[in-house]
Design a protein around this motif. Structure first.
Motif, PDB file in Angstrom:
ATOM      1  N   ILE A 245       0.842  -1.198   0.000  1.00 56.36           N
ATOM      2  CA  ILE A 245       0.000   0.000   0.000  1.00 56.36           C
ATOM      3  C   ILE A 245       0.875   1.244   0.000  1.00 56.36           C
ATOM      4  N   GLU A 246       0.576   2.201  -0.864  1.00 55.20           N
ATOM      5  CA  GLU A 246       1.189   3.529  -0.802  1.00 55.20           C
ATOM      6  C   GLU A 246       0.383   4.365   0.183  1.00 55.20           C
ATOM      7  N   CYS A 247       1.054   4.970   1.140  1.00 58.36           N
ATOM      8  CA  CYS A 247       0.387   5.813   2.130  1.00 58.36           C
ATOM      9  C   CYS A 247       0.519   7.273   1.698  1.00 58.36           C
ATOM     10  N   VAL A 248      -0.520   7.787   1.075  1.00 57.45           N
ATOM     11  CA  VAL A 248      -0.493   9.136   0.507  1.00 57.45           C
ATOM     12  C   VAL A 248      -1.122  10.115   1.495  1.00 57.45           C
ATOM     13  N   ILE A 249      -0.427  11.214   1.721  1.00 59.45           N
ATOM     14  CA  ILE A 249      -0.962  12.309   2.529  1.00 59.45           C
ATOM     15  C   ILE A 249      -1.145  13.510   1.616  1.00 59.45           C
ATOM     16  N   ARG A 250      -2.347  14.031   1.592  1.00 53.23           N
ATOM     17  CA  ARG A 250      -2.657  15.185   0.747  1.00 53.23           C
ATOM     18  C   ARG A 250      -2.959  16.386   1.637  1.00 53.23           C
ATOM     19  N   GLY A 251      -2.031  17.344   1.640  1.00 50.61           N
ATOM     20  CA  GLY A 251      -2.247  18.575   2.398  1.00 50.61           C
ATOM     21  C   GLY A 251      -2.925  19.643   1.575  1.00 50.61           C
ATOM     22  N   TYR A 252      -2.955  19.425   0.255  1.00 52.70           N
ATOM     23  CA  TYR A 252      -3.553  20.384  -0.675  1.00 52.70           C
ATOM     24  C   TYR A 252      -4.284  19.599  -1.758  1.00 52.70           C
ATOM     25  N   LEU A 253      -5.289  20.199  -2.338  1.00 46.81           N
ATOM     26  CA  LEU A 253      -6.134  19.522  -3.323  1.00 46.81           C
ATOM     27  C   LEU A 253      -5.573  19.766  -4.718  1.00 46.81           C
ATOM     28  N   SER A 254      -4.864  18.764  -5.246  1.00 50.60           N
ATOM     29  CA  SER A 254      -4.168  18.953  -6.515  1.00 50.60           C
ATOM     30  C   SER A 254      -4.034  17.628  -7.238  1.00 50.60           C
ATOM     31  N   GLY A 255      -3.621  17.691  -8.502  1.00 47.74           N
ATOM     32  CA  GLY A 255      -3.345  16.491  -9.270  1.00 47.74           C
ATOM     33  C   GLY A 255      -4.574  15.631  -9.473  1.00 47.74           C
ATOM     34  N   SER A 256      -4.383  14.304  -9.317  1.00 45.10           N
ATOM     35  CA  SER A 256      -5.495  13.381  -9.539  1.00 45.10           C
ATOM     36  C   SER A 256      -6.611  13.598  -8.527  1.00 45.10           C
ATOM     37  N   ALA A 257      -6.262  14.061  -7.323  1.00 38.75           N
ATOM     38  CA  ALA A 257      -7.289  14.323  -6.309  1.00 38.75           C
ATOM     39  C   ALA A 257      -8.204  15.457  -6.758  1.00 38.75           C
ATOM     40  N   TRP A 258      -7.612  16.511  -7.328  1.00 35.86           N
ATOM     41  CA  TRP A 258      -8.428  17.620  -7.816  1.00 35.86           C
ATOM     42  C   TRP A 258      -9.307  17.177  -8.982  1.00 35.86           C
ATOM     43  N   LYS A 259      -8.762  16.363  -9.872  1.00 35.71           N
ATOM     44  CA  LYS A 259      -9.539  15.911 -11.029  1.00 35.71           C
ATOM     45  C   LYS A 259     -10.773  15.129 -10.581  1.00 35.71           C
ATOM     46  N   GLU A 260     -10.588  14.234  -9.606  1.00 28.98           N
ATOM     47  CA  GLU A 260     -11.729  13.473  -9.105  1.00 28.98           C
ATOM     48  C   GLU A 260     -12.725  14.389  -8.401  1.00 28.98           C
ATOM     49  N   TYR A 261     -12.207  15.282  -7.557  1.00 27.05           N
ATOM     50  CA  TYR A 261     -13.102  16.176  -6.805  1.00 27.05           C
ATOM     51  C   TYR A 261     -13.903  17.076  -7.733  1.00 27.05           C
ATOM     52  N   ALA A 262     -13.250  17.591  -8.784  1.00 24.46           N
ATOM     53  CA  ALA A 262     -13.926  18.512  -9.697  1.00 24.46           C
ATOM     54  C   ALA A 262     -15.115  17.852 -10.386  1.00 24.46           C
ATOM     55  N   VAL A 263     -15.024  16.533 -10.592  1.00 24.26           N
ATOM     56  CA  VAL A 263     -16.100  15.818 -11.281  1.00 24.26           C
ATOM     57  C   VAL A 263     -17.114  15.248 -10.294  1.00 24.26           C
ATOM     58  N   GLU A 264     -16.600  14.632  -9.213  1.00 24.35           N
ATOM     59  CA  GLU A 264     -17.466  13.855  -8.325  1.00 24.35           C
ATOM     60  C   GLU A 264     -17.679  14.478  -6.946  1.00 24.35           C
ATOM     61  N   GLY A 265     -16.816  15.451  -6.591  1.00 28.72           N
ATOM     62  CA  GLY A 265     -16.899  15.991  -5.229  1.00 28.72           C
ATOM     63  C   GLY A 265     -16.339  15.047  -4.187  1.00 28.72           C
ATOM     64  N   THR A 266     -15.536  14.071  -4.639  1.00 27.23           N
ATOM     65  CA  THR A 266     -15.011  13.045  -3.743  1.00 27.23           C
ATOM     66  C   THR A 266     -13.503  12.889  -3.916  1.00 27.23           C
ATOM     67  N   LEU A 267     -12.895  12.168  -2.988  1.00 23.09           N
ATOM     68  CA  LEU A 267     -11.518  11.707  -3.123  1.00 23.09           C
ATOM     69  C   LEU A 267     -11.513  10.235  -2.738  1.00 23.09           C
ATOM     70  N   ALA A 268     -11.158   9.382  -3.691  1.00 25.70           N
ATOM     71  CA  ALA A 268     -11.209   7.926  -3.511  1.00 25.70           C
ATOM     72  C   ALA A 268     -12.585   7.504  -3.014  1.00 25.70           C
ATOM     73  N   GLY A 269     -13.606   8.154  -3.548  1.00 22.46           N
ATOM     74  CA  GLY A 269     -14.977   7.794  -3.213  1.00 22.46           C
ATOM     75  C   GLY A 269     -15.517   8.422  -1.948  1.00 22.46           C
ATOM     76  N   GLU A 270     -14.664   9.124  -1.191  1.00 23.52           N
ATOM     77  CA  GLU A 270     -15.092   9.768   0.054  1.00 23.52           C
ATOM     78  C   GLU A 270     -15.473  11.213  -0.233  1.00 23.52           C
ATOM     79  N   LYS A 271     -16.631  11.635   0.258  1.00 24.25           N
ATOM     80  CA  LYS A 271     -17.110  12.993   0.015  1.00 24.25           C
ATOM     81  C   LYS A 271     -16.215  14.018   0.711  1.00 24.25           C
TER      82      LYS A 271
END
Length: 314
Positions: free
Chosen positions: A121-147
């Motif tokens: 498992i990669e343990c990712v810490i996101r302190g800012y909303l960017s990259g793939s996290a931003w792309k998912e959030y912009a479309v779904e309002g989620t990150l890895a399925g979490e609102k």
């Protein structure tokens, strides 16, 4: 003189050939066994982008990744246990006499480490909303399925930082997964320990880096269990390859941020793709010398900014 020009010249390395059993080869690192309880991580100057390894090498890249990790491991002593024994070529040769005569291949880029059973498992810490996290959030309002909260801006600070595990991929894309899925894979106790350790390392690293004018927007950690049964931090730590570095003095939410990493390479490949000269798969297009040079300088500047000193190799 520019700080970029102070770094010593090293022979670039595409692949290594040491008199030890090679047990792994990633996109960047070659891994050698030393008995059953230690490994040698040899960081080459290979570089990948969009999951494709380039044919060209990036001068000093391997040394930057190894030495910035070694610097961070020193800062983390006493906070979490880790795998580094030494990143000094002379000390490594004393520990592993079979490497006599191979100092030129080791200097700057080799790290002697405790061997572990790696958690997948990669343990990712996101302190800012960017990259793939931003792309998912912009479309779904989620990150890895979490609102997430509504109306967040690109590159905005996430308080508290979000723990976002992912599956490890030797080739292709890592895949974001839920914490619930991580618990299914590793068990609840181990999953909680990894999250706690990852958060502790990020909290200290983000504070130290910010004092040096660098924002660590997000980063990924790997952990393993050593021969004594301890869970320890392994691999690279808060490098330009495993993290998104931004300069504090130009940070502005609401847009993408310039990064201290392989951005010159990504920009070139993006342009080649838009022009129809590359389809995004291997083999990649050849890299102009200007792109290689700009990318090398970006890595050296990341080292200087984070550590507060120019990279010196002896």
């Amino acid at each position: 003189m520019s700080p970029f020009l102070k770094a010593p010249l090293m022979t670039t390395m595409l692949t290594s050939d040491l008199p030890l059993p090679r047990i792994g080869r990633g996109k960047v690192r070659d891994i050698y066994a030393i008995g059953d309880d230690r490994v040698l991580l040899l960081t080459t100057d290979r570089i990948s982008a969009f999951d494709v390894v380039m044919a060209e090498t990036i001068p000093m890249k391997g040394a930057v990744l190894t030495q910035i990790s070694a610097w961070w491991f020193a800062q983390l002593d006493g906070l979490v246990p880790h795998h580094m024994i030494s990143a000094d070529a002379n000390a490594i040769i004393r520990e592993v006499p079979a490497l006599q005569g191979h100092r030129a291949s080791l200097v700057g880029r080799a790290m002697l480490c405790r061997r572990t059973t790696v958690f997948p498992i990669e343990c990712v810490i996101r302190g800012y909303l960017s990259g793939s996290a931003w792309k998912e959030y912009a479309v779904e309002g989620t990150l890895a399925g979490e609102k997430l909260a509504p109306d967040l801006k690109e590159s905005c600070r996430l308080e508290p930082a979000i723990f976002s595990p992912a599956t490890k991929a030797e080739t292709g894309h890592d895949e974001n997964i839920t914490i619930a899925r991580m618990r299914e894979v590793l068990g609840g106790e181990v999953a909680s320990t990894l999250e706690s350790m990852a958060r502790a390392v990020y909290t200290l690293g983000e504070k130290i880096a910010r004092e040096q004018g660098i924002i660590i927007a997000d980063t990924k950690f790997e952990f393993g269990r050593d021969h004594d049964g301890r869970i320890i931090l392994i691999d690279e730590v808060m490098t330009p390859d495993s993290s998104r570095f931004w300069a504090t003095d130009v940070y502005a939410p609401g847009r993408p941020q310039p990064s201290f990493d392989k951005q010159p390479l990504r920009d070139y490949l993006d342009a080649e793709r838009r022009a129809g000269r590359w389809n995004g798969d291997a083999p990649p297009p050849p890299l102009p010398a200007s792109v290689v040079d700009a990318t090398s300088k970006r890595y050296l500047e990341a080292y200087r900014r984070v550590t507060g000193a120019d990279l010196t190799i002896a």
